[in-house]
Design a protein around this motif. Structure first.
Motif, PDB file in Angstrom:
ATOM      1  N   GLU A  71      -3.400   0.584  -3.242  1.00  0.00           N
ATOM      2  CA  GLU A  71      -3.257  -0.739  -2.336  1.00  0.00           C
ATOM      3  C   GLU A  71      -3.579  -1.634  -3.408  1.00  0.00           C
ATOM      4  O   GLU A  71      -4.153  -1.799  -4.352  1.00  0.00           O
ATOM      5  CB  GLU A  71      -4.286  -0.603  -1.350  1.00  0.00           C
ATOM      6  CG  GLU A  71      -4.335  -1.787  -0.276  1.00  0.00           C
ATOM      7  CD  GLU A  71      -5.076  -1.531   0.830  1.00  0.00           C
ATOM      8  OE1 GLU A  71      -5.129  -2.304   1.727  1.00  0.00           O
ATOM      9  OE2 GLU A  71      -5.618  -0.178   1.214  1.00  0.00           O
ATOM     10  N   PHE A 111       0.835  -1.193  -0.123  1.00  0.00           N
ATOM     11  CA  PHE A 111      -0.016   0.100  -0.015  1.00  0.00           C
ATOM     12  C   PHE A 111       0.724   1.493  -0.052  1.00  0.00           C
ATOM     13  O   PHE A 111       1.885   1.134   0.282  1.00  0.00           O
ATOM     14  CB  PHE A 111      -1.101   0.088   1.285  1.00  0.00           C
ATOM     15  CG  PHE A 111      -0.101   0.268   2.316  1.00  0.00           C
ATOM     16  CD1 PHE A 111       0.218   1.515   2.833  1.00  0.00           C
ATOM     17  CD2 PHE A 111       0.300  -0.869   3.294  1.00  0.00           C
ATOM     18  CE1 PHE A 111       0.883   1.623   4.245  1.00  0.00           C
ATOM     19  CE2 PHE A 111       1.058  -0.560   4.362  1.00  0.00           C
ATOM     20  CZ  PHE A 111       1.170   0.611   4.938  1.00  0.00           C
ATOM     21  N   GLN A 171      -1.459  14.219  -1.461  1.00  0.00           N
ATOM     22  CA  GLN A 171      -2.546  13.508  -2.917  1.00  0.00           C
ATOM     23  C   GLN A 171      -2.564  14.531  -3.643  1.00  0.00           C
ATOM     24  O   GLN A 171      -3.278  14.319  -4.883  1.00  0.00           O
ATOM     25  CB  GLN A 171      -3.622  12.716  -1.922  1.00  0.00           C
ATOM     26  CG  GLN A 171      -3.068  11.462  -1.117  1.00  0.00           C
ATOM     27  CD  GLN A 171      -4.420  10.833  -0.774  1.00  0.00           C
ATOM     28  OE1 GLN A 171      -5.708  10.845  -1.516  1.00  0.00           O
ATOM     29  NE2 GLN A 171      -4.595  10.784   0.579  1.00  0.00           N
ATOM     30  N   ARG A 228      -0.011   5.413   1.158  1.00  0.00           N
ATOM     31  CA  ARG A 228      -1.189   6.377   1.771  1.00  0.00           C
ATOM     32  C   ARG A 228      -0.269   7.600   2.092  1.00  0.00           C
ATOM     33  O   ARG A 228       0.678   7.833   2.621  1.00  0.00           O
ATOM     34  CB  ARG A 228      -1.653   5.619   2.978  1.00  0.00           C
ATOM     35  CG  ARG A 228      -2.241   4.012   2.743  1.00  0.00           C
ATOM     36  CD  ARG A 228      -2.965   3.856   4.063  1.00  0.00           C
ATOM     37  NE  ARG A 228      -3.708   2.549   3.940  1.00  0.00           N
ATOM     38  CZ  ARG A 228      -3.300   1.464   4.535  1.00  0.00           C
ATOM     39  NH1 ARG A 228      -2.140   1.650   5.261  1.00  0.00           N
ATOM     40  NH2 ARG A 228      -3.606   0.189   4.362  1.00  0.00           N
ATOM     41  N   ASP A 234      -3.321   7.639  -3.056  1.00  0.00           N
ATOM     42  CA  ASP A 234      -3.396   6.311  -1.992  1.00  0.00           C
ATOM     43  C   ASP A 234      -3.437   5.046  -3.229  1.00  0.00           C
ATOM     44  O   ASP A 234      -4.107   5.099  -4.198  1.00  0.00           O
ATOM     45  CB  ASP A 234      -4.548   6.207  -1.204  1.00  0.00           C
ATOM     46  CG  ASP A 234      -4.274   7.151   0.044  1.00  0.00           C
ATOM     47  OD1 ASP A 234      -3.356   7.695   0.139  1.00  0.00           O
ATOM     48  OD2 ASP A 234      -5.407   7.138   0.722  1.00  0.00           O
TER      49      ASP A 234
END
Length: 949
Positions: free
Chosen positions: A544, A520, A528, A522, A542
């Motif tokens: 994953e 992942f 972002q 984040r 993000d």
């Protein structure tokens, strides 16, 4: 006691010491354990003694100097280093080789499936095995170019304490490494346990502290230059015909750009590192048939990249004409009625009366209030450098059991689980939204919007005009975390079947494996948001993903002939693996090889492998992001599109505004926006690799051994993105047209037409991942070792050389017109890290009673600029001559339990060849040189004290 004269260099596994009678060996590249077998695949072995002589503080320092390996992201990569170091076998990419610890996969660092080799406990290593040429049938995917297996000490007894201090002649880059290993047997010798603890602290080395790195030098002109994000501010007004102007030294007007920002002094040649390490392993024989074992490792590292000050990198900000810091003369130029030096060309933006009224209108509700979108390039030197601190944590545990199934077959089963985490914290950047809030001020003391403690900013003043209060408001910091987890279970049997075609029995290995990999990434909201973190390049959305794979594998070694005339040994090796991926389905890998010894002193060996690699999580699921890379030319720059109607139409189709035609520029810093991301439709790569070679150990020359091996690796359906040169060529050299998708996929700055600027609005060049790539390399490795007793001393000579014939990349394997680029012996923005045609290391060691003297000679062949782009650059930067480095080491065995090792690295203080700052990719062409390939640190001294008891 002096070191043994036959230890201390890089050697082939086939030339290493033979095992003791009855002792089984495990050679990297095979699961078969047998005291009488050697494999057909070539393996380079770096011994613990060689690591000590090199005074290597991390595994990466040693690996990147092995001939045939290409430096990857490591301690000398600053802009492009994510807090980890990697290994790149044969230049095929760090994602195409596999890193093992005692034959078991280490948990990767994050989305891209790469293993951070900084975590390897160097002091605990028995050896490093480097197998190249494909090992997928033995270890599974990711082993297209081979594996690096770090083998730790086993059955260690006693205490081993060592401390290393290293510093450059300039007095910087201080490095300390301390390690303690404790081990012993228990249970009447049926068990053994080892525990190790270590600490490393390495300081940064700044480019400004080396004469060749003080100034940023243009590879095109040879002049000292830098970035157009500078100080005083660089200003344009989008939508006008203005060029790039800069606030004058007296701060009263705008004049032609005159003072680029020299970002070199704040950048670094060596990244700092602080690391804590814990490692433990144990084994215990429950009875004669069962032994249990366990292994665990924990590493915490903190490393940093230090990059030149942030700023507003050509962001367009709405600016009131009543901004309290806007000088009247500059306001008049922006309004456009000052025809002697205006920004608006022949058509003023405002009349003089309108401009004068707007200068006094401080309330947005005032009818006279006016704002102008101004493109600012202003470096926030007051903030200091941009600092990215990476704190990585990794742990992995492994436990299992093994024993004898029958007298000639052994079994083993183990499970392993590991997690890694990389937390990034950034400072020194600033945010775009807060900057815009600050620029909208019409009062020098308060903002129109005073939320968040807004402080007005002066973008027109000299250095120092940005106050600490402004910095506190803008620089709020940002962070992100990347992590991965790997679960694996493996069970296999190995040994022999008790019979064979010749006097030697047939050896086998059969097993099954399961792996579950998740990862992942984040980030906080600031990271972002594209373009929100000033000077940060790509956003960090993000991501994953996960996949698992179920595999069965088998190996077969069949001795066909033994002890016959012209066939002292003839052996066949076969292996295969079936892998079921949850992402790409079923993949098959296999190998066939063998060895033939016509006489005992000569062995001919070779093998062919079919290897696959499934895409990793990043390649499948990464969200497209826009970042930065180096480049040198832009066909739309300058006057060319004003005289070529088709070129003008192409530039417009790429998003350039009509008013920018004729004034588009190449970034003075030599950078371009590029957009990268994953592709969920990717399939597996497929590679065919083969090797053929010979091992020569003549009986008439005791102590002499030689190996020579040819390798050939061809990768089809390669998961790759085009190079920057490929993107330009596909548009401007192949059917240049405003309707050509290869042209319209390039997206320019909508305000200026440039290929650089706010990453939120300027995607730049598309570097999209596909399975269209094709990669090929071939070459020859030569290893020679000779040991003899001179009477007064032992002599040990070692040589490891590599000749890389070709290393080619084709962006589209199905297009005959697609360029088949060869990067061997070349450097450019299209070739990442330098791969010379020929390189070698040679070590000469004299071993006296209590002292060893060892001289290491490293050679790197001359390289030159890629011919396709050579004419772009100044002639003096088009070649880097061959380089010779010498390292001198002395080992003083003061007592049986205390030894002192002293080394001078880069003995003659060779400086790297200056080639300018924008002739290669950003990660590897830094500080005007290529510091991952050539020594940019200078002469340095290292001393290690070691005590054993």
């Amino acid at each position: 006691m002096a070191q043994d004269s036959d230890e201390g260099g890089i050697e082939s596994a086939a030339t290493a010491d033979a095992p003791a009678p009855g002792q089984s060996i495990v050679v990297t590249g095979s699961r078969i354990q047998n005291p009488n077998l050697e494999q057909a695949s070539p393996v380079a072995v770096v011994t613990a003694e060689e690591l000590s002589l090199q005074q290597a503080n991390t595994a990466e320092e040693s690996l990147r100097q092995i001939p045939g390996l290409v430096p990857s992201v490591g301690s000398n990569v600053n802009n492009g280093n994510g807090g980890s170091t990697y290994v790149n076998l044969r230049g095929l990419g760090a994602n195409r080789n596999l890193v093992l610890l005692n034959g078991t996969r280490l948990v990767p660092q994050g989305l891209n499936g790469l293993t951070n080799i900084d975590v390897i406990p160097v002091a605990l290593l028995e050896r490093m095995d480097v197998l190249t040429g494909g090992a997928g049938a033995t270890y599974g995917a990711d082993a297209i170019s081979g594996v690096v297996n770090f083998v730790t000490k086993r059955d260690f007894e006693g205490v081993d304490i060592s401390a290393t201090n290293q510093i450059t002649e300039e007095g910087d880059g201080y490095t300390f490494r301390g390690d303690m290993i404790v081990g012993g047997n228990f249970g009447d010798g049926r068990g053994n346990a080892v525990f190790a603890v270590g600490y490393t602290n390495r300081e940064a080395i700044f480019q400004g502290d080396r004469s060749y790195g003080v100034n940023n030098i243009s590879s095109i002109t040879g002049a000292a230059g830098g970035s157009s994000t500078a100080i005083p501010s660089v200003i344009t007004v989008p939508g006008t015909t203005s060029g790039t102007l800069q606030v004058s030294p007296d701060g009263t007007s705008l004049v032609p750009f005159y003072a680029p920002f020299n970002f070199n002094p704040q950048n670094i040649y060596q990244t700092p590192l602080e690391q804590y390490r814990l490692y433990g392993s144990s084994r215990y024989e429950i009875n004669d048939a069962i032994e249990v074992f366990a292994e665990g490792m924990f590493v915490q590292s903190t490393t940093s990249t230090i990059i030149a000050s942030s700023g507003t990198f050509r962001n367009v900000l709405d600016t009131p004409l009543s901004n309290p810091f806007l000088p009247g003369g500059i306001r008049n130029q922006i309004c456009g009625f000052d025809t002697d030096a205006d920004l608006a060309g022949t058509q003023p933006l405002f009349s003089q009366a309108e401009c004068d009224a707007a200068a006094l209108a401080t309330d947005p509700n005032d009818p006279a209030y006016r704002t102008v979108g101004i493109d600012y390039g202003r470096r926030f030197i007051e903030f200091g450098p941009r600092l990215s601190e990476y704190r990585t944590r990794l742990f992995q545990i492994k436990a299992g059991a093994r024993g004898a199934l029958v007298s000639n077959l052994d079994w083993e089963i183990f499970g392993a689980y590991g997690e890694s985490e990389n937390v990034q914290r950034q400072s020194g950047n600033g945010t775009l939204s807060r900057l815009q809030q600050s620029v909208l001020a019409t009062n020098p003391n308060t903002c129109l919007d005073d939320s968040n403690g807004c402080v007005p900013i002066d973008l027109f003043g000299p250095q120092g005009s940005i106050t600490p209060a402004v910095q506190s408001f803008l620089d709020v910091g940002n962070s992100g975390t990347e992590g991965a987890a790997l679960s694996q279970v493996q069970a296999f049997i190995s040994g022999d079947v008790g019979f064979g075609i010749s006097a030697e029995p047939i050896a086998i290995a059969l097993g099954a494996e399961y792996r579950d990999y998740s990862a992942f990434s984040r980030s906080d909201l600031l990271s972002q948001t594209p373009g929100e973190v000033l000077g940060n390049g790509a956003a960090s959305p993000d991501v994953e993903g996960a996949y698992d794979v179920k595999e069965v594998f088998g190996e077969l070694v069949v001795p066909l002939v033994s002890g016959a005339a012209f066939a002292d040994e003839l052996t066949l090796e076969l292996a295969g693996r079936i892998s079921d991926y949850s992402t790409t389905g079923t993949e098959y890998t296999w190998k066939a090889g063998g060895s033939w010894s016509p006489v005992p002193s000569l062995q001919i060996r070779g093998g062919y492998q079919r290897v696959t690699r499934a895409p990793n999580i990043s390649e499948l699921f990464a969200v497209p992001v826009t970042g930065l890379d180096n480049f040198d030319t832009d066909p739309c720059a300058g006057a060319a599109p004003t005289t070529d109607a088709n070129l003008r139409a192409i530039c417009l189709a790429q998003g350039a505004p009509a008013t920018s035609i004729g004034s588009i520029i190449v970034d003075p810093a030599g950078q371009v926006n590029v957009t990268t991301g994953g592709n969920p439709n990717l399939a597996a790569e497929k590679a065919n690799t083969w090797t053929i070679g010979a091992v020569f150990q003549p009986v008439f020359a005791p102590g002499l051994s030689m190996t020579i091996d040819y390798y050939n690796i061809k990768l089809n359906d390669a998961i790759t993105s085009p190079t920057i040169g490929d993107v330009f060529s596909a548009c401007f050299d192949n059917n240049p047209s405003p309707t050509n998708p290869a042209c319209t996929s390039i997206r320019r700055n909508p305000a200026t037409g440039n290929l650089f600027g706010n990453v939120g609005t300027t995607p730049g060049l598309p570097l999209v991942l596909t399975n269209q790539g094709q990669i090929f390399t071939d070459g020859i490795d030569l290893v020679a070792n000779y040991s003899t007793d001179l009477g007064f001393a032992g002599l040990d000579l070692g040589f490891f050389g590599n000749w890389t014939n070709r290393s080619r990349f084709k962006a589209n394997q199905d297009d005959p017109a697609s360029l088949n680029r060869d990067c061997v012996g070349y450097y450019s923005i299209n070739c990442a890290s330098i791969q010379p045609e020929f390189s070698f290391t040679q070590r000469t060691t004299l071993s006296f009673d209590e002292v060893d003297l060892s001289l290491r000679w490293r050679f790197i062949d001359a390289v030159e600029v890629e011919p396709l782009v050579a004419d772009t650059f100044l002639e003096e930067f088009r070649t880097i001559p061959s380089e010779h480095y010498f390292d001198l080491t002395a080992v003083f065995n003061v007592t049986d339990s205390f030894a002192l090792t002293a080394a001078v690295i880069n003995l003659f203080d060779n400086e790297p060849k200056v080639v300018g700052s924008n002739i290669g990719s950003t990660s590897y062409n830094s500080g005007n040189v290529f510091p991952s390939t050539y020594d940019a640190l200078g002469r340095r001294y290292s001393v290690t004290a070691r005590m054993t008891f």
